[in-house]
Design a protein around this motif. Structure first.
Motif, PDB file in Angstrom:
ATOM      1  N   ILE A  78     -10.326   8.751  -6.241  1.00  0.00           N
ATOM      2  CA  ILE A  78      -9.306   7.904  -6.259  1.00  0.00           C
ATOM      3  C   ILE A  78      -8.814   7.611  -7.540  1.00  0.00           C
ATOM      4  CG2 ILE A  78     -11.149   5.741  -6.369  1.00  0.00           C
ATOM      5  CD1 ILE A  78      -9.003   4.351  -4.485  1.00  0.00           C
ATOM      6  N   ASP A  79      -9.521   7.579  -8.534  1.00  0.00           N
ATOM      7  CA  ASP A  79      -9.174   7.423 -10.034  1.00  0.00           C
ATOM      8  C   ASP A  79      -8.092   8.263 -10.283  1.00  0.00           C
ATOM      9  OD1 ASP A  79     -10.772   5.133 -10.185  1.00  0.00           O
ATOM     10  OD2 ASP A  79     -12.289   6.080 -11.059  1.00  0.00           O
ATOM     11  N   LYS A  80      -8.564   9.583  -9.953  1.00  0.00           N
ATOM     12  CA  LYS A  80      -7.313  10.744 -10.110  1.00  0.00           C
ATOM     13  C   LYS A  80      -5.952  10.230  -9.493  1.00  0.00           C
ATOM     14  CE  LYS A  80      -6.831  15.488 -10.071  1.00  0.00           C
ATOM     15  NZ  LYS A  80      -7.509  16.871  -9.648  1.00  0.00           N
TER      16      LYS A  80
ATOM     17  N   LYS B  76       1.420  -2.200 -11.515  1.00  0.00           N
ATOM     18  CA  LYS B  76       0.172  -1.643 -11.936  1.00  0.00           C
ATOM     19  C   LYS B  76      -0.457  -1.040 -10.348  1.00  0.00           C
ATOM     20  CE  LYS B  76      -4.333  -2.655 -13.980  1.00  0.00           C
ATOM     21  NZ  LYS B  76      -5.136  -3.814 -14.326  1.00  0.00           N
ATOM     22  N   VAL B  77      -0.888  -0.009 -10.605  1.00  0.00           N
ATOM     23  CA  VAL B  77      -1.539   0.647  -9.261  1.00  0.00           C
ATOM     24  C   VAL B  77      -2.792   0.478  -9.340  1.00  0.00           C
ATOM     25  CG1 VAL B  77      -1.798   2.929  -8.127  1.00  0.00           C
ATOM     26  CG2 VAL B  77       0.141   2.299  -9.524  1.00  0.00           C
ATOM     27  N   VAL B  78      -3.366   0.099  -8.064  1.00  0.00           N
ATOM     28  CA  VAL B  78      -4.885  -0.336  -8.108  1.00  0.00           C
ATOM     29  C   VAL B  78      -5.416   0.056  -6.605  1.00  0.00           C
ATOM     30  CG1 VAL B  78      -4.512  -2.599  -9.455  1.00  0.00           C
ATOM     31  CG2 VAL B  78      -4.413  -2.541  -6.813  1.00  0.00           C
ATOM     32  N   ASN B  79      -6.737  -0.038  -6.684  1.00  0.00           N
ATOM     33  CA  ASN B  79      -7.649   0.117  -5.464  1.00  0.00           C
ATOM     34  C   ASN B  79      -7.890  -1.217  -4.614  1.00  0.00           C
ATOM     35  OD1 ASN B  79      -9.605   0.427  -3.335  1.00  0.00           O
ATOM     36  ND2 ASN B  79     -11.257   1.234  -4.766  1.00  0.00           N
ATOM     37  N   ILE B  80      -7.207  -1.464  -3.638  1.00  0.00           N
ATOM     38  CA  ILE B  80      -7.251  -3.069  -3.106  1.00  0.00           C
ATOM     39  C   ILE B  80      -8.658  -3.392  -2.581  1.00  0.00           C
ATOM     40  CG2 ILE B  80      -4.930  -2.883  -2.267  1.00  0.00           C
ATOM     41  CD1 ILE B  80      -5.899  -2.220   0.532  1.00  0.00           C
ATOM     42  N   PHE B  81      -9.664  -2.303  -2.813  1.00  0.00           N
ATOM     43  CA  PHE B  81     -10.967  -2.837  -2.379  1.00  0.00           C
ATOM     44  C   PHE B  81     -11.690  -3.299  -3.461  1.00  0.00           C
ATOM     45  CE2 PHE B  81     -10.208   0.207   1.476  1.00  0.00           C
ATOM     46  CZ  PHE B  81     -10.752  -0.747   2.372  1.00  0.00           C
TER      47      PHE B  81
ATOM     48  N   LYS C  44       0.764  -1.267  -0.031  1.00  0.00           N
ATOM     49  CA  LYS C  44       0.062  -0.173   0.175  1.00  0.00           C
ATOM     50  C   LYS C  44       0.854   1.342  -0.132  1.00  0.00           C
ATOM     51  CE  LYS C  44      -2.641  -1.736   3.412  1.00  0.00           C
ATOM     52  NZ  LYS C  44      -3.820  -1.734   4.624  1.00  0.00           N
ATOM     53  N   ILE C  45       0.875   2.049  -1.076  1.00  0.00           N
ATOM     54  CA  ILE C  45       1.724   3.321  -1.485  1.00  0.00           C
ATOM     55  C   ILE C  45       1.114   4.404  -0.529  1.00  0.00           C
ATOM     56  CG2 ILE C  45       2.773   4.655  -2.806  1.00  0.00           C
ATOM     57  CD1 ILE C  45       3.752   1.890  -2.950  1.00  0.00           C
ATOM     58  N   ILE C  46      -0.260   4.371  -0.918  1.00  0.00           N
ATOM     59  CA  ILE C  46      -1.205   5.320   0.306  1.00  0.00           C
ATOM     60  C   ILE C  46      -2.474   4.617   0.212  1.00  0.00           C
ATOM     61  CG2 ILE C  46      -2.638   7.236   0.068  1.00  0.00           C
ATOM     62  CD1 ILE C  46      -0.392   8.932  -1.246  1.00  0.00           C
ATOM     63  N   ASP C  47      -2.754   4.092   1.413  1.00  0.00           N
ATOM     64  CA  ASP C  47      -3.922   3.370   1.944  1.00  0.00           C
ATOM     65  C   ASP C  47      -5.123   3.948   1.138  1.00  0.00           C
ATOM     66  OD1 ASP C  47      -5.453   1.032   2.674  1.00  0.00           O
ATOM     67  OD2 ASP C  47      -5.175   1.612   4.690  1.00  0.00           O
ATOM     68  N   PRO C  48      -6.096   3.413   0.219  1.00  0.00           N
ATOM     69  CA  PRO C  48      -5.989   1.988  -0.129  1.00  0.00           C
ATOM     70  C   PRO C  48      -5.229   1.504  -1.599  1.00  0.00           C
ATOM     71  CG  PRO C  48      -8.136   2.847  -0.511  1.00  0.00           C
ATOM     72  CD  PRO C  48      -7.441   3.949   0.039  1.00  0.00           C
ATOM     73  N   VAL C  49      -4.432   2.690  -1.979  1.00  0.00           N
ATOM     74  CA  VAL C  49      -3.979   2.614  -3.261  1.00  0.00           C
ATOM     75  C   VAL C  49      -2.619   1.776  -3.233  1.00  0.00           C
ATOM     76  CG1 VAL C  49      -2.861   3.925  -5.231  1.00  0.00           C
ATOM     77  CG2 VAL C  49      -5.043   4.689  -4.134  1.00  0.00           C
ATOM     78  N   ALA C  50      -2.361   0.893  -3.965  1.00  0.00           N
ATOM     79  CA  ALA C  50      -1.272  -0.189  -3.965  1.00  0.00           C
ATOM     80  C   ALA C  50      -0.586  -0.847  -5.188  1.00  0.00           C
ATOM     81  CB  ALA C  50      -1.797  -1.315  -2.906  1.00  0.00           C
ATOM     82  N   VAL C  51       0.168  -1.421  -5.007  1.00  0.00           N
ATOM     83  CA  VAL C  51       0.921  -2.430  -6.091  1.00  0.00           C
ATOM     84  C   VAL C  51       1.095  -3.793  -5.598  1.00  0.00           C
ATOM     85  CG1 VAL C  51       1.963  -0.468  -7.216  1.00  0.00           C
ATOM     86  CG2 VAL C  51       3.100  -1.806  -5.677  1.00  0.00           C
ATOM     87  N   SER C  52       0.781  -4.881  -6.485  1.00  0.00           N
ATOM     88  CA  SER C  52       1.050  -6.212  -6.278  1.00  0.00           C
ATOM     89  C   SER C  52       2.380  -6.776  -5.589  1.00  0.00           C
ATOM     90  CB  SER C  52       0.535  -7.110  -7.112  1.00  0.00           C
ATOM     91  OG  SER C  52       0.870  -8.450  -7.047  1.00  0.00           O
ATOM     92  N   LEU C  53       2.411  -7.226  -4.588  1.00  0.00           N
ATOM     93  CA  LEU C  53       3.938  -7.996  -4.242  1.00  0.00           C
ATOM     94  C   LEU C  53       4.284  -9.166  -5.168  1.00  0.00           C
ATOM     95  CD1 LEU C  53       3.472  -7.539  -0.211  1.00  0.00           C
ATOM     96  CD2 LEU C  53       5.074  -6.174  -1.956  1.00  0.00           C
ATOM     97  N   LYS C  54       2.962  -9.767  -5.738  1.00  0.00           N
ATOM     98  CA  LYS C  54       3.388 -10.979  -6.479  1.00  0.00           C
ATOM     99  C   LYS C  54       4.099 -10.923  -7.930  1.00  0.00           C
ATOM    100  CE  LYS C  54      -0.930 -12.166  -6.005  1.00  0.00           C
ATOM    101  NZ  LYS C  54      -2.225 -13.076  -5.902  1.00  0.00           N
ATOM    102  N   ASN C  55       4.139  -9.672  -8.494  1.00  0.00           N
ATOM    103  CA  ASN C  55       4.874  -9.484  -9.779  1.00  0.00           C
ATOM    104  C   ASN C  55       5.501  -8.087  -9.519  1.00  0.00           C
ATOM    105  OD1 ASN C  55       2.730  -7.615 -10.546  1.00  0.00           O
ATOM    106  ND2 ASN C  55       1.266  -9.174 -10.642  1.00  0.00           N
ATOM    107  N   ASN C  56       5.928  -7.928 -10.847  1.00  0.00           N
ATOM    108  CA  ASN C  56       6.675  -6.616 -10.887  1.00  0.00           C
ATOM    109  C   ASN C  56       6.206  -5.610 -11.898  1.00  0.00           C
ATOM    110  OD1 ASN C  56       9.099  -7.408  -9.266  1.00  0.00           O
ATOM    111  ND2 ASN C  56       9.819  -8.755 -10.824  1.00  0.00           N
ATOM    112  N   ASP C  57       4.633  -6.113 -12.123  1.00  0.00           N
ATOM    113  CA  ASP C  57       4.233  -5.084 -13.211  1.00  0.00           C
ATOM    114  C   ASP C  57       3.850  -3.571 -12.803  1.00  0.00           C
ATOM    115  OD1 ASP C  57       2.142  -5.301 -11.303  1.00  0.00           O
ATOM    116  OD2 ASP C  57       0.755  -6.376 -12.563  1.00  0.00           O
TER     117      ASP C  57
END
Length: 482
Positions: A464-466, A235-240, A220-233
């Motif tokens: 959040i999309d912004k 890609k920024v997502v909303n974890i919810f 979580k870079i800024i909760d709840p905006v995060a990147v996956s720990l499982k790969n190196n892509d």
């Protein structure tokens, strides 16, 4: 949830107004004449953790030593876990004069406050008064502390990685032949929670407090905006909006309805108040021993996932100097001692020898009954590697910590520092939405089928999309330069 390392539900700190920043910088830059002042300087230090009965008694001993070493005294202001973030927002936003404060990635947010001008840039002070501290602390921590090339707080030398654990009451685990090594996921807990519910009516099967949050394979870079720990892509997502979150929240709600989770989970503050079978903790080698001491009963733990080094973990415990401080030089001298002076560090950590602990040899101690009056969160106070180990811990403990650090994997986003300036308003809104929905969702109190759409709709309405688009742009540029 164990309070020794609060997970990142508190991740965002205050958004400080530009007018305050200008005022604060003005105060911080007017260096005092403390070096030539014969009267001891009193430093005000805000720390996290429940106020302790013997703090003033220990503070007296600290101040005797500090007067001799640097002609200063310290006034410790302890603020309880659940109140710290809000308290520091008020302190900073009001322009209150203070000298030092605990800051991190999850409380009194380091990145936000540093970028907004609440903390002094420490590079010159470190070079002048903190050379020993610079040498003592793992270089990875210093790298994590850098914001736009500058250091705004001193990280505690401790474990580098995030190590989420399931923490079990040892007596119940033994009584019901629970092989904890086979328990990794939230779902793995279910049969044991059912057993406890059916056979131990006065025991809470799964006890959590309001700061609990889901453990997911995301940074979580800024909760709840995060990147996956499982790969190196990257890609920024909303974890919810992730499937992992949906599954976790459905399981938690199932457990809550079954009576496995305490009914006050969304509001509870005290993680020592009740008998329980399991909770969640964030730990490190031999955390069980410290937790058992502080809880008053034995616990055993098992990892949920392999440890990861993240920006959050490298900035998980830090001390900053306020721009409102009139004594930045003395503050740095104190922080240098805190991280390099073994006597002072252990006095602040364990209390008074002969009252709160006694030595069993030069490096190990035995806790005395009166330490119940002075139980400090060790990780939050400074360099752990110069503290005594407990008598039932191995003498090699700190060497094993170093191995743990070396073996931890790095998040693909490690080193990336998001600049929220273009989306400050939207980022502030994220915290408000999490405050409104987070605890009830994470604790399982409400049905995620009803409330996940609500939180996501609210997050979208505040932008959040912004935030995601801006973070993706910055992280792509950062990745291109690597």
């Amino acid at each position: 949830m164990l309070k020794f390392k609060k997970i990142m539900a508190l991740a965002m700190g205050a958004i400080i107004s530009s007018s305050l920043i200008l005022t604060g910088c003005s105060k911080g830059n007017s260096t005092s004449k403390e070096e030539t002042n014969s009267k001891p300087v009193e430093l005000v230090w805000y720390t996290i953790g429940g106020p302790q009965k013997d703090t003033e008694k220990v503070q007296e001993e600290i101040n005797k030593y500090l007067k001799e070493k640097i002609n200063a005294t310290i006034k410790i202001k302890q603020v309880d876990w659940g109140d710290y973030n809000q308290k520091m927002q008020v302190v900073i936003n009001s322009g209150e004069e203070y000298d030092i404060a605990f800051t991190c990635s999850w409380a009194n947010d380091y990145l936000t406050n540093a970028r907004k001008g609440a903390f002094v840039a420490l590079d010159e002070l470190l070079d002048k008064y903190g050379k020993e501290t610079k040498a003592a602390i793992d270089p990875n921590f210093w790298e994590g502390a850098k914001i736009d090339g500058k250091i705004y707080a001193i990280p505690a030398n401790k474990e580098l990685g995030v190590a989420p654990l399931w923490v079990f009451n040892k007596d119940y685990a033994r009584k019901y032949n629970v092989d904890i090594s086979k328990i990794k996921t939230l779902e793995d807990l279910e049969p044991y929670l059912k057993t406890i519910k059916e056979n131990e009516p006065d025991v809470t099967p799964f006890y959590i407090i309001k700061d609990y949050s889901a453990q997911l394979p995301y940074d979580k870079i800024i909760d709840p905006v995060a990147v996956s720990l499982k790969n190196n892509d990257l890609k920024v997502v909303n974890i919810f909006e992730t499937e992992e979150m949906k599954q976790t929240l459905n399981t938690m709600h199932k457990y809550y309805k079954a009576g496995y989770i305490n009914k006050d989970a969304a509001t509870a503050k005290d993680d020592k108040a009740v008998k329980r079978f399991v909770t969640k903790g964030d730990g490190q080698p031999y955390a069980d021993i410290i937790w058992s001491k502080d809880l008053g009963f034995e616990v055993v733990s098992t990892p949920m996932m392999a440890p990861f080094i993240t920006n959050g973990s490298t900035t998980g415990s830090m001390q900053a100097i306020s721009v409102t401080s009139k004594h930045p030089e003395k503050s740095m001298q104190f922080l240098n001692l805190l991280n390099t002076d073994k006597y002072l560090r252990n006095l602040i950590n364990y209390g008074i020898e002969g009252t709160h602990y006694q030595k069993v040899n030069d490096e190990q101690i035995k806790i005395l009954p009166d330490q119940k009056n002075y139980q400090m969160p060790y990780f939050s106070l400074g360099n752990l590697f110069i503290t005594y180990t407990l008598e039932n811990e191995p003498k090699t403990k700190w060497e094993e910590f170093k191995k743990f650090n070396a073996d931890s994997s790095k998040s693909p986003a490690l080193g990336f520092k998001f600049d929220p300036t273009p989306v400050n308003t939207e980022v502030a809104g994220l915290r408000n939405v999490l405050d409104e929905f987070g605890a009830s969702l994470y604790s399982g109190t409400v049905d995620p089928n009803e409330y996940l759409p609500k939180i996501n709709a609210k997050l979208k309405s505040i932008g959040i999309d912004k935030v995601i688009a801006e973070m993706q742009k910055q992280i792509d540029a950062w990745k291109a330069k690597k």
